[in-house]
Design an enzyme around this catalytic site. Structure first.
Site, mmCIF file in Angstrom:
data_model
loop_
_atom_site.group_PDB
_atom_site.id
_atom_site.type_symbol
_atom_site.label_atom_id
_atom_site.label_comp_id
_atom_site.label_asym_id
_atom_site.label_seq_id
_atom_site.Cartn_x
_atom_site.Cartn_y
_atom_site.Cartn_z
ATOM 1 N N GLU A 45 0.129 -8.737 1.663
ATOM 2 C CA GLU A 45 -0.853 -8.698 0.578
ATOM 3 C C GLU A 45 -0.240 -9.432 -0.608
ATOM 4 O O GLU A 45 0.975 -9.387 -0.825
ATOM 5 C CB GLU A 45 -1.158 -7.244 0.190
ATOM 6 C CG GLU A 45 -2.047 -7.169 -1.044
ATOM 7 C CD GLU A 45 -2.592 -5.776 -1.332
ATOM 8 O OE1 GLU A 45 -2.008 -4.799 -0.835
ATOM 9 O OE2 GLU A 45 -3.593 -5.676 -2.056
ATOM 10 N N CYS A 240 -5.749 -3.703 -1.224
ATOM 11 C CA CYS A 240 -6.760 -3.531 -2.276
ATOM 12 C C CYS A 240 -7.303 -4.851 -2.810
ATOM 13 O O CYS A 240 -8.393 -4.869 -3.381
ATOM 14 C CB CYS A 240 -6.173 -2.712 -3.410
ATOM 15 S SG CYS A 240 -5.799 -1.023 -2.921
ATOM 16 N N ASN A 371 -10.853 -2.217 3.810
ATOM 17 C CA ASN A 371 -9.447 -1.791 3.739
ATOM 18 C C ASN A 371 -9.369 -0.276 3.647
ATOM 19 O O ASN A 371 -9.513 0.409 4.640
ATOM 20 C CB ASN A 371 -8.763 -2.478 2.555
ATOM 21 C CG ASN A 371 -7.371 -1.925 2.278
ATOM 22 O OD1 ASN A 371 -6.588 -1.757 3.202
ATOM 23 N ND2 ASN A 371 -7.062 -1.614 1.034
ATOM 24 N N GLU A 372 -9.194 0.255 2.448
ATOM 25 C CA GLU A 372 -9.131 1.717 2.304
ATOM 26 C C GLU A 372 -10.492 2.195 1.823
ATOM 27 O O GLU A 372 -10.688 2.418 0.629
ATOM 28 C CB GLU A 372 -8.010 2.097 1.343
ATOM 29 C CG GLU A 372 -6.632 1.860 1.952
ATOM 30 C CD GLU A 372 -5.491 2.406 1.108
ATOM 31 O OE1 GLU A 372 -5.668 2.564 -0.117
ATOM 32 O OE2 GLU A 372 -4.406 2.648 1.675
HETATM 33 O O1 AHR Z 1 0.331 -1.582 -0.239
HETATM 34 C C1 AHR Z 1 -0.181 -1.454 -1.520
HETATM 35 C C2 AHR Z 1 -1.572 -0.857 -1.531
HETATM 36 O O2 AHR Z 1 -1.553 0.425 -0.996
HETATM 37 C C3 AHR Z 1 -2.592 -1.576 -0.693
HETATM 38 O O3 AHR Z 1 -3.181 -2.605 -1.383
HETATM 39 C C4 AHR Z 1 -3.598 -0.523 -0.407
HETATM 40 O O4 AHR Z 1 -4.282 -0.744 0.792
HETATM 41 C C5 AHR Z 1 -2.815 0.764 -0.449
HETATM 42 O O5 AHR Z 1 -3.423 1.701 -1.241
#
Ligand code: AHR
Length: 661
Positions: A45, A240, A371-372
């Site tokens: 990321e 994120c 993602n989340e």
């Molecule tokens: O790894 C950092 C963040 O942690 C990522 O962006 C997210 O998916 C998680 O909350």
């Protein structure tokens, strides 16, 4: 054998009285499920300057003047006797990259122009070539020259060139510069010779030796760290940043392809996420975009695993939703992405890929929907994506999320259980779980997957890291304790490799001077890189996966306290090399001597490979100054009997590779 065993663990003293010598019985005659070739991968990321300022080798920050403050990262140069101005223009005819800088020189003096500071400076290496390029145009005056200087922090010029040939039309001019010295914090000075006005855009400086010498490429030393892990897959681009703080900032893959000057830059959500770690100069140039990600996968031999936005902004931030009746463009983006990756070179998006230099498909097999994400809004959006993708691409494996780490939800696991109740019915091929917890949790939950339902979707542990202080905090450390407790948890995942098909640590990279989040697997500055203790744990698992599960029964293992076992093991068979692989994590401060029985094996050894990762104290770490403080040590030891005794070193991960017949 009976003995009294005293274990001293970091900050705690646990006494276990009257334990027998641990017995490890590996049933070699009944190999189980095949270990997925994609079991161990990496998650990338753009956080902590992971892409811009990190993996992406561009050295100029804000090269196209598109940051909120167009001159962020730049400053005016007005040397003795020079007079002029720097103006920012917005050109309606260049919608993706509308701004450019005009350097107006009224009086040349000793130099008027602009200086770029790089990403916390620019790292240059003596004797290496750097490709400078710029889009330029003369707006007033004649035969203007651009003087290009690479300057060290002591003010000394390390390389110098002059570029001419500018006309009244935009033109890209290039030159190669040779750095005269190795420095971590150089900057780039541009001054105009002659009077008039010179327009500049896409000012760029790249090392010549990018990874595999790809144009618009990646930093060689950082990619090497990934290549050394032989990752089975690459999850990208987040995290994120896929979701964005709000939907206007979400990740849109189509903005990240084509010529770099056509990519639409976006603020990085980690720019402002943490009040205690503001990074106002953090943007996504998308120089590292979807094409480069796929290329990187190909270079690494890793399966691409893109994660797409499913019409939801980050639920920790605005939680904006795309109305269901406006979801189509998002779904279409997902379908187009599949065509971009896999479609024939004469399809609409396959052609874009081919025009970028890759007529062959990238052979993408899986895609993450969100993602989340959590809640009913996620389920209803997931269904729309799943239906559309499966209708067109039944072969595509779908990855569904389970929100975030359960500990962040007010009602704990219920939120995740809610999602699971749908995943059991909707049956995505893979479900992604995330864990960010205190180290002790990982050790106490090595059996986390033992009782999971075997009839449902397969598992992907898509983000996990143990946090030394137990919560998200800038104080978290990548120490041996965290690494070993993760290793213990990984033995649990490997024991359940029939169910857990993929795993990866998060986040991957952290710039020593520009991070927002820790712990991180790999740390770097402008010239150097090192792997954390956690990196070597990941690497050892990734390089020694084996091909088939073996059942390892462990008896008589001392406990530190409660559920925390001092010794955690997993075993696999490598059918390709005819070796039994045994991974053992001893978290005690004492040697733990175990009796090992490779059941069903006739001939063993004699030369076993032993890889040991250990250090004196659980608080030990690697650093730029001591990058190999914690580093795997490989030896050959004689093991020539199916029953043998092995002394597992204090605070260690041991990988035994034992040849068998
Ligand atoms: O790894 C950092 C963040 O942690 C990522 O962006 C997210 O998916 C998680 O909350």
């Amino acid at each position: 054998m009976k003995k009294t065993f005293v274990l001293l663990s970091f900050l705690e003293i646990f006494v276990s009285i009257g334990w027998t010598q641990p017995q490890i019985t590996v049933d070699v005659s009944n190999p189980g499920t095949g270990i997925s070739p994609t079991m161990y991968g990496v998650f990338f990321e753009d956080i902590n300057f992971g892409a811009d300022g990190g993996l992406y080798a561009e050295l100029v920050k804000n090269r196209s003047f598109e940051f909120d403050h167009p001159l962020r990262g730049w400053k005016k140069i007005a040397r003795e006797g020079a007079k002029g101005d720097v103006l920012i223009y917005r050109d309606k005819e260049k919608p993706e990259n509308a701004r450019f800088a005009r350097i107006r020189v009224d009086q040349e003096g000793k130099g008027f122009g602009l200086s770029n500071e790089g990403f916390r400076g620019m790292g240059l290496r003596q004797g290496l070539g750097y490709v400078f390029s710029v889009e330029g145009r003369i707006a007033a005056g004649k035969r203007l020259l651009l003087k290009v200087e690479l300057v060290g922090s002591d003010g000394r010029t390390l390389a110098e060139a002059k570029i001419g040939g500018f006309t009244d039309q935009w033109k890209t001019r290039t030159c190669i510069m040779l750095a005269g010295k190795t420095v971590a914090k150089a900057h780039l000075d541009l001054t105009v010779e002659g009077t008039g006005a010179l327009d500049l855009d896409m000012v760029s400086l790249f090392p010549k030796n990018t990874w595999k010498n790809h144009k618009n490429g990646l930093r060689q030393d950082l990619v090497q760290m990934l290549a050394d892990m032989k990752p089975g897959f690459l999850r990208f681009p987040g995290g994120c940043i896929v979701e964005g703080f709000d939907l206007s900032q979400c990740y849109q893959w189509k903005n990240t392809i084509g010529e770099p000057n056509q990519r639409v830059i976006n603020i990085n959500r980690w720019n402002f996420e943490f009040k205690h770690r503001p990074t106002p100069d953090y943007y996504q140039s998308y120089g590292l975009g979807y094409y480069e990600y796929f290329l990187l996968d190909e270079d690494l031999g890793a399966e691409p695993m893109p994660i797409i936005n499913c019409g939801m902004a980050c639920q920790f931030n605005t939680a904006e939703l795309v109305p269901m009746n406006q979801l189509d463009p998002y779904v279409q983006d997902a379908l187009d992405l599949i065509e971009f990756a896999n479609g024939p070179a004469d399809s609409q998006w396959g052609k874009v890929r081919a025009d970028m230099g890759h007529p062959e498909p990238f052979n993408m097999k899986m895609i993450g929907i969100g993602n989340e994400q959590w809640g009913p809004q996620y389920i209803e959006r997931y269904k729309v994506f799943a239906k559309a993708i499966k209708a067109r691409h039944p072969e595509m494996q779908l990855i569904a999320a389970t929100g975030s780490d359960a500990t962040i939800f007010p009602n704990g696991h219920a939120e995740i259980e809610y999602l699971w109740s749908f995943w059991r019915k909707l049956k995505p091929e893979i479900v992604d779980e995330h864990f960010y917890r205190k180290p002790e949790w990982f050790l106490e939950n090595v059996d986390w997957y033992d009782e999971y339902d075997r009839q449902g979707p397969k598992l992907f542990v898509g983000e996990y890291a143990s946090q030394s202080v137990g919560v998200g905090s800038p104080d978290n450390r990548n120490n041996l304790k965290c690494a070993l407790y993760e290793a213990a948890f990984m033995t649990g995942m490997e024991r359940n490799a029939d169910l857990v098909r993929m795993t990866c640590y998060a986040p991957l990279f952290g710039h020593e001077e520009a991070w927002q989040w820790r712990p991180d697997l790999i740390w770097f500055d402008n010239l150097n890189v090192y792997g954390s203790a956690n990196y070597y744990v990941q690497k050892l698992f990734s390089l020694n996966p084996g091909t088939h599960q073996l059942t390892a029964r462990v008896e008589g293992v001392p406990h530190l306290d409660g559920k925390k076992k001092a010794l955690n093991v997993s075993s696999t068979l490598d059918k390709k090399t005819s070796e039994v692989i045994l991974k053992a994590v001893n978290v005690a401060n004492e040697v733990v001597e175990a009796a090992i029985n490779l059941q069903g094996v006739e001939k063993v050894g004699p030369d076993a490979i032993v890889i040991l990762l250990s250090s004196e104290k659980l608080t030990d770490e690697n650093s730029l100054a001591e990058p190999k403080n914690i580093y795997p040590n490989k030896t050959i030891e004689t093991i020539n009997n199916a029953q043998f005794s092995y002394a597992f070193q204090p605070c260690s991960l041991t990988v035994l590779r034992i040849p068998i017949q």
